[in-house]
Design an enzyme around this catalytic site. Structure first.
Site, short mmCIF file in Angstrom:
data_model
loop_
_atom_site.label_atom_id
_atom_site.label_comp_id
_atom_site.label_asym_id
_atom_site.label_seq_id
_atom_site.Cartn_x
_atom_site.Cartn_y
_atom_site.Cartn_z
N GLU A 38 49.72 26.34 21.01
CA GLU A 38 50.88 26.87 21.76
C GLU A 38 52.10 25.99 21.53
OE1 GLU A 38 52.33 29.04 23.49
OE2 GLU A 38 50.85 30.42 24.31
N ARG A 89 47.64 25.58 36.49
CA ARG A 89 48.15 24.69 35.44
C ARG A 89 49.47 25.24 34.94
NH1 ARG A 89 48.06 27.09 30.46
NH2 ARG A 89 46.28 28.35 29.79
N ASN A 107 52.01 26.52 31.99
CA ASN A 107 51.86 27.22 30.72
C ASN A 107 53.10 26.92 29.88
OD1 ASN A 107 50.10 28.74 29.08
ND2 ASN A 107 51.36 30.56 29.38
N GLU A 114 42.39 30.26 33.58
CA GLU A 114 41.74 31.50 33.17
C GLU A 114 40.21 31.40 33.29
OE1 GLU A 114 44.55 33.28 29.75
OE2 GLU A 114 43.99 31.19 29.49
N ASN A 160 55.22 32.69 30.69
CA ASN A 160 55.12 32.52 29.24
C ASN A 160 56.48 32.38 28.57
OD1 ASN A 160 53.38 32.11 27.04
ND2 ASN A 160 52.00 33.66 27.83
N ASP A 172 53.52 36.91 24.47
CA ASP A 172 53.20 35.50 24.71
C ASP A 172 54.45 34.65 24.48
OD1 ASP A 172 51.88 32.98 24.86
OD2 ASP A 172 50.03 33.83 24.07
#
Length: 299
Positions: free
Chosen positions: A18, A101, A103, A121, A154, A204
């Site tokens: 990511e 958490r 992202n 998740e 996101n 995303d």
């Protein structure tokens, strides 16, 4: 369009790659492996990847004006000294939500660090809903919460005139825009500018090019799409050899290369044998557009 070329960089795959960001000073691509709990730096000079392991899921990384980097780690904003491999907590958020958490995160044109949270998740894209919030870390190291009830905070970026903030809450399947006040960092007037189609799957990470068009990585869609935020039209689709494309940024000497991260988490043996490059980082050349250099955090 036939001049587009897609290749893998580095030799390692990630569990959940990511937050790619180009570090011009180092001629390198920074990115994270969230579930692998590491911050990675790929040198375009040596083609080698260095990685620093951390003690919690690390979900985004950004440049820091004073040198080194800033990261989102668990539910903390933290400073990362690369050479010393040293992490220092700046601020905690979501203290009442031990299952949360951070992202994705990104620095705005004024040098503030925007990042949002989500519940951990159970399986990829399966989680307790509406647990996340969007935050900003200011240069004086104070933190402001913009809103809550987020599913998966996101992709984020800003228009070229800095008057619009673009944002993705993945499970809304929408790319949203807000009015943006660069002086204060305040956002308002939320609206949807693009709804993803079924085969595009889950929006995303996101970045903007020098023509003001948005590029969105489609998780489980195996592609990045180029959108016109003014018309809400999709202009281009670039398909990748893996399904779980997670984020994208521009980089390279003149920001004409696109880097796309991907994930392998949640894939079984059969899926991995069909897509051996799952989790790798891809470099796309020949798109014919350039990106905007990342802003450093000024705190």
């Amino acid at each position: 369009m036939s001049s587009i070329k897609i290749e893998c960089i580095g030799s390692e795959g990630n569990r959940l790659g990511e937050s790619p960001v180009w570090d011009e000073k180092e001629s390198a691509l920074l990115y994270v492996d969230i579930t692998g709990r590491k911050v990675c730096r790929w040198s375009s000079v040596t083609n080698q990847v260095q990685a620093i392991s951390v003690d919690a899921p690390v979900s985004s990384v950004a440049l820091r004006k004073s040198g080194d980097y800033i990261i989102t780690l668990g539910t903390r904003f933290a400073a990362l000294k690369w050479k010393e491999q040293q992490v220092t907590t700046i601020e905690h958020v979501d203290k009442d939500k031990p299952n949360n958490r951070f992202n994705d995160g990104k620095v705005d044109p004024a040098g503030r660090y925007f990042a949002g949270t989500m519940a951990e998740e159970i399986r990829p894209a399966v989680l307790e809903r509406h647990q996340g919030s969007l935050y900003t870390l200011f240069s004086n190291l104070s933190v402001v919460k913009h809103f809550n009830q987020v599913d998966i905070s996101n992709g984020l970026d800003w228009s070229l005139d800095h008057k619009t903030f673009f944002y993705i809450d993945s499970l809304s399947y929408s790319v949203d825009a807000f009015d943006y006040d660069l002086q204060t960092g305040k956002i308002g007037n939320r609206r949807s500018i693009y709804k993803l189609e079924k085969e595009e799957s889950i929006p995303d990470g996101m970045c903007i090019d020098t023509e003001g068009k948005l590029w969105v990585a489609c998780y489980d869609g195996g592609r990045v799409i180029r959108l016109d935020p003014e018309t809400g039209k999709r202009l281009q689709t670039v398909k990748l050899p893996v399904d779980k494309t997670t984020s994208c940024c521009f980089g390279g000497k003149d920001y004409s290369e696109m880097y796309v991260t991907s994930a392998s988490d949640g894939m079984d043996k059969e899926g991995l044998s069909r897509q051996p490059q799952a989790g790798r980082v891809f470099k796309i050349t020949g798109l014919g557009v350039k990106g905007v250099p990342p802003y450093p955090f000024v705190g």
